[in-house]
Design an enzyme around this catalytic site. Structure first.
Site, PDB file in Angstrom:
ATOM      1  N   GLU A 146      -7.318 -17.157 -69.574  1.00 51.57           N
ATOM      2  CA  GLU A 146      -6.232 -16.452 -69.386  1.00 51.57           C
ATOM      3  C   GLU A 146      -5.896 -16.227 -67.912  1.00 51.57           C
ATOM      4  O   GLU A 146      -4.448 -16.248 -67.490  1.00 51.57           O
ATOM      5  CB  GLU A 146      -6.692 -14.692 -69.703  1.00 51.57           C
ATOM      6  CG  GLU A 146      -5.533 -13.876 -69.462  1.00 51.57           C
ATOM      7  CD  GLU A 146      -6.029 -12.542 -69.818  1.00 51.57           C
ATOM      8  OE1 GLU A 146      -5.466 -11.266 -69.475  1.00 51.57           O
ATOM      9  OE2 GLU A 146      -7.093 -12.404 -70.249  1.00 51.57           O
ATOM     10  N   GLU A 160     -13.574  -5.563 -69.720  1.00 51.07           N
ATOM     11  CA  GLU A 160     -12.796  -4.771 -70.661  1.00 51.07           C
ATOM     12  C   GLU A 160     -12.793  -5.686 -71.936  1.00 51.07           C
ATOM     13  O   GLU A 160     -12.796  -5.155 -72.978  1.00 51.07           O
ATOM     14  CB  GLU A 160     -11.333  -5.074 -70.199  1.00 51.07           C
ATOM     15  CG  GLU A 160     -10.151  -4.448 -70.854  1.00 51.07           C
ATOM     16  CD  GLU A 160      -9.201  -5.543 -70.803  1.00 51.07           C
ATOM     17  OE1 GLU A 160      -8.666  -6.046 -71.837  1.00 51.07           O
ATOM     18  OE2 GLU A 160      -8.694  -5.807 -69.572  1.00 51.07           O
ATOM     19  N   HIS A 161     -12.923  -6.878 -72.103  1.00 54.05           N
ATOM     20  CA  HIS A 161     -12.667  -7.700 -73.011  1.00 54.05           C
ATOM     21  C   HIS A 161     -14.296  -7.605 -73.857  1.00 54.05           C
ATOM     22  O   HIS A 161     -14.345  -7.543 -75.246  1.00 54.05           O
ATOM     23  CB  HIS A 161     -12.960  -9.459 -72.627  1.00 54.05           C
ATOM     24  CG  HIS A 161     -11.317  -9.799 -72.482  1.00 54.05           C
ATOM     25  ND1 HIS A 161     -10.667 -10.662 -73.181  1.00 54.05           N
ATOM     26  CD2 HIS A 161     -10.543  -9.441 -71.513  1.00 54.05           C
ATOM     27  CE1 HIS A 161      -9.536 -10.924 -72.568  1.00 54.05           C
ATOM     28  NE2 HIS A 161      -9.396 -10.068 -71.664  1.00 54.05           N
ATOM     29  N   HIS A 180     -12.372  -6.972 -65.802  1.00 56.57           N
ATOM     30  CA  HIS A 180     -11.542  -7.776 -66.755  1.00 56.57           C
ATOM     31  C   HIS A 180     -12.466  -8.296 -67.827  1.00 56.57           C
ATOM     32  O   HIS A 180     -12.167  -8.075 -69.162  1.00 56.57           O
ATOM     33  CB  HIS A 180     -10.627  -8.716 -66.226  1.00 56.57           C
ATOM     34  CG  HIS A 180      -9.786  -9.275 -66.959  1.00 56.57           C
ATOM     35  ND1 HIS A 180      -9.017 -10.656 -66.645  1.00 56.57           N
ATOM     36  CD2 HIS A 180      -9.147  -9.072 -68.237  1.00 56.57           C
ATOM     37  CE1 HIS A 180      -8.170 -10.840 -67.609  1.00 56.57           C
ATOM     38  NE2 HIS A 180      -8.263  -9.790 -68.630  1.00 56.57           N
TER      39      HIS A 180
END
Length: 1036
Positions: free
Chosen positions: A205, A107-108, A104
């Site tokens: 998040e 991905e960012h 994750h």
């Protein structure tokens, strides 16, 4: 973006005249792209790729071309379809073995700059340099996918170049890892005396994600049912584990997982395949050699006996009964999803077991009265290598856990014994037929999501798309063995030892404990730091802030120009006829692929004020309580057999020229196959004329489900609730929107669900029916093929004559009603022929906007914030300038302040059709600081510190939304609902083109930050001592 949910259906489907209408000939849809793709030959070499398979898929109007890359083994699937909204995605199998959230965070971080495009944050910058119809990236449990779509060929090449460079050649700078993942930083980065705290976009998040109790439950369910490999961890990252991730680990994960040998490329649409292959080969794949993969997910060893687990979660302050907040589910591990026919069969079986009031588990669990709704992740989940099925209840008492488990077992036994009614199986197969015919505006995105999991584990994606052959085989199995489905239930549910019972109950100290664990983790990190480490952290914090504040040169990025935007929009031909005397019906001939889409809008002007708050509930239950001679089960069966769904929703439609004027009403929507149009219209006649409001027990069930769904939705949509609340006192329509859709409605439904005697509410439904379900103030619309229109006219005429009118004239509750005809004629709407639609709008000449500041205290560790400003309606020339300004403020100021510096997952500015300018943030660790950032954003806008390039980029971004594709089913809806002609939309388009620097600074001064009365504020989030001490805030 972290994605965690079960696999959805292929194309989720939620949803005689006075002046004879003249229908125009519609050109048959071209299959040019499909035919072109059929020319490829197996074994053909194209730009480093070899064609492996060419397969027509007629049920989806496409041709599938499978290829592989010769040097790297990268897999490629092209779906050629005559659709101008073309899509690309690249997908990597990402299999983490811990909960640090490495896929994750990666991905960012890959989207923060690459070798060819080294500027910071090219992904967000491309949102403003493109006409993309979709751009995003998602991390699932075992793959990461990067999709985009656009209708512009040049734009496709630009975005493809950026996506390829980002995924295969990212910079992965340490400062970007700090910003996007996690970091230790002083609370005030410029003051080393302030305490060190955890910051980071993904960190916040995921803190926000796990405020959702449904998500907590679903995550634990997967972790505990599949405990032996990658599914035992949190791919998005556990906030308590994310601070263990290092920059080196991130770079290593990229090296092993983001390689062409571990990649799957997907393209869709009518652009030439050769161009895609050439660009992908030359810009990326030619620079790699084949790599032996080590990312495969092994099969989960099966258990020899069932297991049980219990977990805790945060309290639900909006729960209807505090003593009944326990959730329990029983889950079964199913076969590998790459067995496409078995997966198809089990997905259908799941629907038969749980979907609708005729399903066995609905009858046994929902109607038991033990709980409020099914447990999270109910049904078939095909997102993991081996699928699973889960069923249970939420909102139960802790003592009823055993009872629910026994009910599940008993229901399985009954299904094995009795099987399923033929009509229910036919209804399900009918639903699949509708799903394959219904065309969405983003079909490519639907398809890439549908095949992602199966393809990720080396299943055949083309086989998955061949719905027709799957259905034929399914029918054959049923015909040869009438007990085919019962045997599957026995095999996979009764005789399956890999069975998990998971229960969850709230702990009042849950968030306190989470905070305590985070504090301990922080102390552990801080205590291990030397003075030199602390100095370095301080300096890194300053460096990061300097980077974030520095003007970014994005000239290396490709960009479209404003001149690339189409100067004019395509116009939609509409015919307005009059049915049953004087009721306007809008006919929109479209290539709907054998589907008919019907809508009716009925005014709420005469409805008494005391009934207004329960209109959403009325809408929710109207099609679920029975009608005519049909009880609610029979009605549900007929809706499934004859339609693709019938929905009823309240609508508040703002006027295009007056802020204090709006239309209020209810929209009735349905769709069906052409052959079922008479049956669908008969169902509507029965719902209008003879709805049943006697089923008290079933009404209670529906009330509890509705209240539970509203409560569950707050953590995902908190910013929308904040914006609705903040705009409540700014316009009359805002007040009604809050009543229908905001926190006011959540509270109303909580109160109703808590009532021991629900009869008083049930008795109000026939009263609403009396005012609403008639032809007094109604208009209708039909979208269908031209050939079907004469039949549609006849059926709508019959429907309207059957429904009839009120026996006595009812006066509007609010006296100020304005009749407003839709534009017509050569000057107003040249593409609309026939009669006019006359809308009856409510206006409030005495309305005075005022400021209201509301803080909803909820047990969340993050905030959702909305600040709203009253500006101008759609037709005012300033509206276009404010629309561009909102995008400009988001891209050039708020994104940096709220996300990069503040660590919130999202934030920005937007302008609604109704003229409400909203500043918002989402999953935000800050509150007062964010409100200060909103103020700084307004000052920045007024200062005019933006360039012509910035303005042009904002225009591109706005036009990507304005020109987003519209499905045939939705064409003409702006005219039908809002009275907007294509000429009005073209005029607005020209106003957008004409926006310049002077206009932007002018509207900033004119509307933003000018006075309290035109501002509203709302925050959903944890207790806040500063707000609590400020008497201007209302604390809820």
């Amino acid at each position: 973006m972290w994605r965690f949910s079960g696999r959805r259906g292929l194309c989720a489907v939620q949803r005689l005249s006075c002046g004879r209408v003249h229908h125009r000939v519609w050109r048959e849809k071209s299959d040019q792209a499909c035919e072109r793709a059929l020319q490829y030959k197996v074994g053909e070499k194209i730009h480093g790729f070899t064609v492996n398979q060419v397969t027509p898929v007629p049920e989806l109007f496409l041709t599938a071309v499978k290829l592989s890359h010769d040097n790297t083994g990268a897999r490629y699937l092209h779906l050629a379809r005559e659709d101008k909204n073309n899509l690309f995605s690249v997908q990597f199998r990402t299999t983490p073995m811990d909960s640090t959230g490495v896929p994750h965070v990666l991905e960012h971080t890959v989207l923060c700059g690459s070798q060819k495009y080294p500027c910071r944050d090219p992904f967000f910058k491309m949102l403003n340099r493109s006409l993309s119809t979709f751009m995003n990236a998602m991390t699932a449990s075992d793959y990461t996918i990067y999709p985009f779509s656009t209708q512009n060929p040049k734009d496709f090449q630009n975005l493809l170049s950026v996506y390829l460079d980002a995924t295969f050649f990212p910079c992965l700078r340490e400062l970007d890892f700090w910003q996007e993942g996690w970091r230790l930083e002083h609370e005030n980065p410029r003051d080393p005396q302030t305490p060190l705290i955890f910051k980071g976009v993904v960190f916040n998040e995921m803190k926000g994600a796990f405020t959702d109790n449904e998500r907590i439950f679903s995550q634990h369910l997967q972790n505990k049912l599949l405990p032996d490999h990658t599914y035992s961890v949190v791919s998005g990252g556990d906030p308590l584990c994310i601070p263990e991730l290092t920059w080196e680990q991130l770079k290593q994960f990229h090296a092993t997982h983001y390689h062409p040998s571990n990649a799957r490329f997907f393209t869709y649409g009518n652009f030439q395949l050769e161009g895609h292959l050439k660009q992908i080969h030359e810009e990326a794949l030619s620079k790699f050699q084949r790599l032996e993969q080590s990312t495969a997910v092994p099969a989960q060893p099966h258990w020899d006996k069932p297991r049980e687990f219990h977990i805790t979660c945060g309290p639900d302050s909006l729960a209807t009964e505090t003593a009944k907040q326990t959730t329990v589910s029983v889950s079964f591990l199913l076969p590998d999803i790459t067995d496409t026919f078995e997966a198809f069969t089990l997905s259908l079986l799941s629907s038969l077991l749980i979907a609708g009031p005729n399903s066995p588990f609905y009858k046994a669990l929902i109607e038991s009265g033990l709980g409020t709704d099914f447990s999270p992740d109910v049904g078939y989940n095909g997102y993991t290598r081996e699928a699973y099925f889960s069923v249970g209840l939420q909102g139960i008492a802790e003592k009823d856990v055993k009872t629910v488990r026994e009910l599940v077992d008993r229901t399985i036994e009954e299904v094995i014994e009795k099987g399923f009614e033929d009509d229910r199986i036919e209804a399900l197969l009918h639903k699949i037929e509708i799903q394959t015919k219904h065309q969405s505006a983003s079909f490519g995105l639907t398809l890439t999501s549908y095949i992602a999991s199966c393809w990720n584990h080396d299943g055949d994606p083309v086989e998955l798309l061949q719905i027709g052959s799957q259905l034929t085989r399914f029918r054959k199995c049923l015909k040869e063995n009438p007990k085919f489905l019962q045997e599957k239930v026995e095999q996979y549910f009764k005789n399956n030892q890999h069975k998990l019972t998971l229960s969850m109950k709230p702990d009042d100290k849950y968030y306190e404990k989470q905070t305590q664990m985070e504090t301990e983790k922080l102390e552990q990190k801080v205590n291990s730091l030397s003075p030199a480490d602390k100095q370095q952290i301080y300096e890194k914090g300053l460096e990061l802030q300097t980077q974030q504040s520095k003007h970014q040169d994005a000239s290396c990025l490709p960009a479209l120009k404003v001149s690339d935007i189409e100067p004019s929009m395509p116009f939609t031909k509409l015919d307005i006829g009059l049915a049953a005397g004087d009721i306007p019906v809008q006919y929109c001939p479209q290539p709907t692929n054998g589907m008919v889409y019907f809508r009716a809008f009925s005014s709420l002007n005469t409805l008494p004020e005391d009934l207004r708050p329960i209109v959403p509930l009325f809408c929710s239950v109207l099609t679920k309580l029975g009608c005519g001679i049909l009880n609610y089960r029979e009605q549900a069966q007929q809706i499934e057999l004859k339609t693709g769904g019938m929905s009823v929703t309240p609508h508040v439609l703002p006027d295009d020229s007056q802020l204090d004027t709006y239309e209020q009403g209810v929209l009735f929507s349905s769709l069906c196959l052409e052959r079922n149009l008479p049956d669908m219209m008969h169902l509507w006649s029965e719902i209008f004329n003879n709805p049943c409001f006697e089923e008290e027990e079933h009404f209670k069930v529906l009330v509890k489900m509705t209240a539970q769904e509203l409560s569950n939705g707050i953590s995902d949509s908190g910013h929308l609730y904040a914006a609705l609340r903040a705009s409540k006192t700014l316009t009359p329509s805002g007040d009604l929107q809050e009543t229908f859709s905001g926190m006011d409605q959540v509270k109303v439904m909580k109160r109703i669900a808590e009532m021991t005697d629900i009869k008083p509410i049930l008795r109000k439904l026939p009263r609403i029916k009396k005012y609403l379900l008639n032809c007094d103030n109604m208009r209708c619309s039909v979208n269908a093929t031209p050939q079907q229109m004469p039949q549609a006219e006849k059926e709508v005429e019959n429907f309207l004559r059957n429904v009839g009118r009120s026996k006595k004239e009812r006066k509007p509750v609010r006296p100020h009603i304005v009749e407003k005809p839709t534009p017509s004629g050569p000057s107003g709407a040249a593409h609309v022929s026939g009669s006019q639609i006359v809308r009856k709008l409510v206006t409030d000449p005495t309305f005075k906007p005022c400021q209201m500041k509301t803080h909803f205290v909820l047990p969340f560790p993050v905030n959702y914030i909305g600040e709203c400003v009253r500006t101008v309606p759609y037709a005012d020339p300033d509206h276009a300038s404010l629309k561009i300004l909102a995008r400009l403020m988001t891209a050039k100021f708020l994104h940096t302040e709220i996300r990069e510096k503040g660590g919130a997952y999202g934030g920005g500015a937007k302008l609604t059709h109704s003229g409400i300018f909203t500043l918002y943030s989402y999953r935000d660790p800050n509150s007062i600081e964010t409100l200060q950032s909103f103020g700084k954003a307004v000052d920045w806008a007024k200062s005019g510190k933006f360039t012509q390039q910035d303005i042009d980029e904002a225009k591109l971004s706005v036009f990507s939304t304005v020109d987003s594709p519209v499905a045939p089913s939705d064409k003409g809806m702006d005219h039908f609902l809002y009275g907007l002609s294509d000429e009005m939309k073209q005029a607005y388009r020209e106003q957008l083109f004409a926006v310049n620097h002077d206009k932007l600074t002018s509207v900033s001064h004119k509307y933003l930050g000018i006075g309290k009365s035109t501002h509203g504020l709302a925050i959903l989030g944890p207790e806040n001592s500063k707000i609590a001490k400020d008497p201007s805030w209302i604390i809820k």
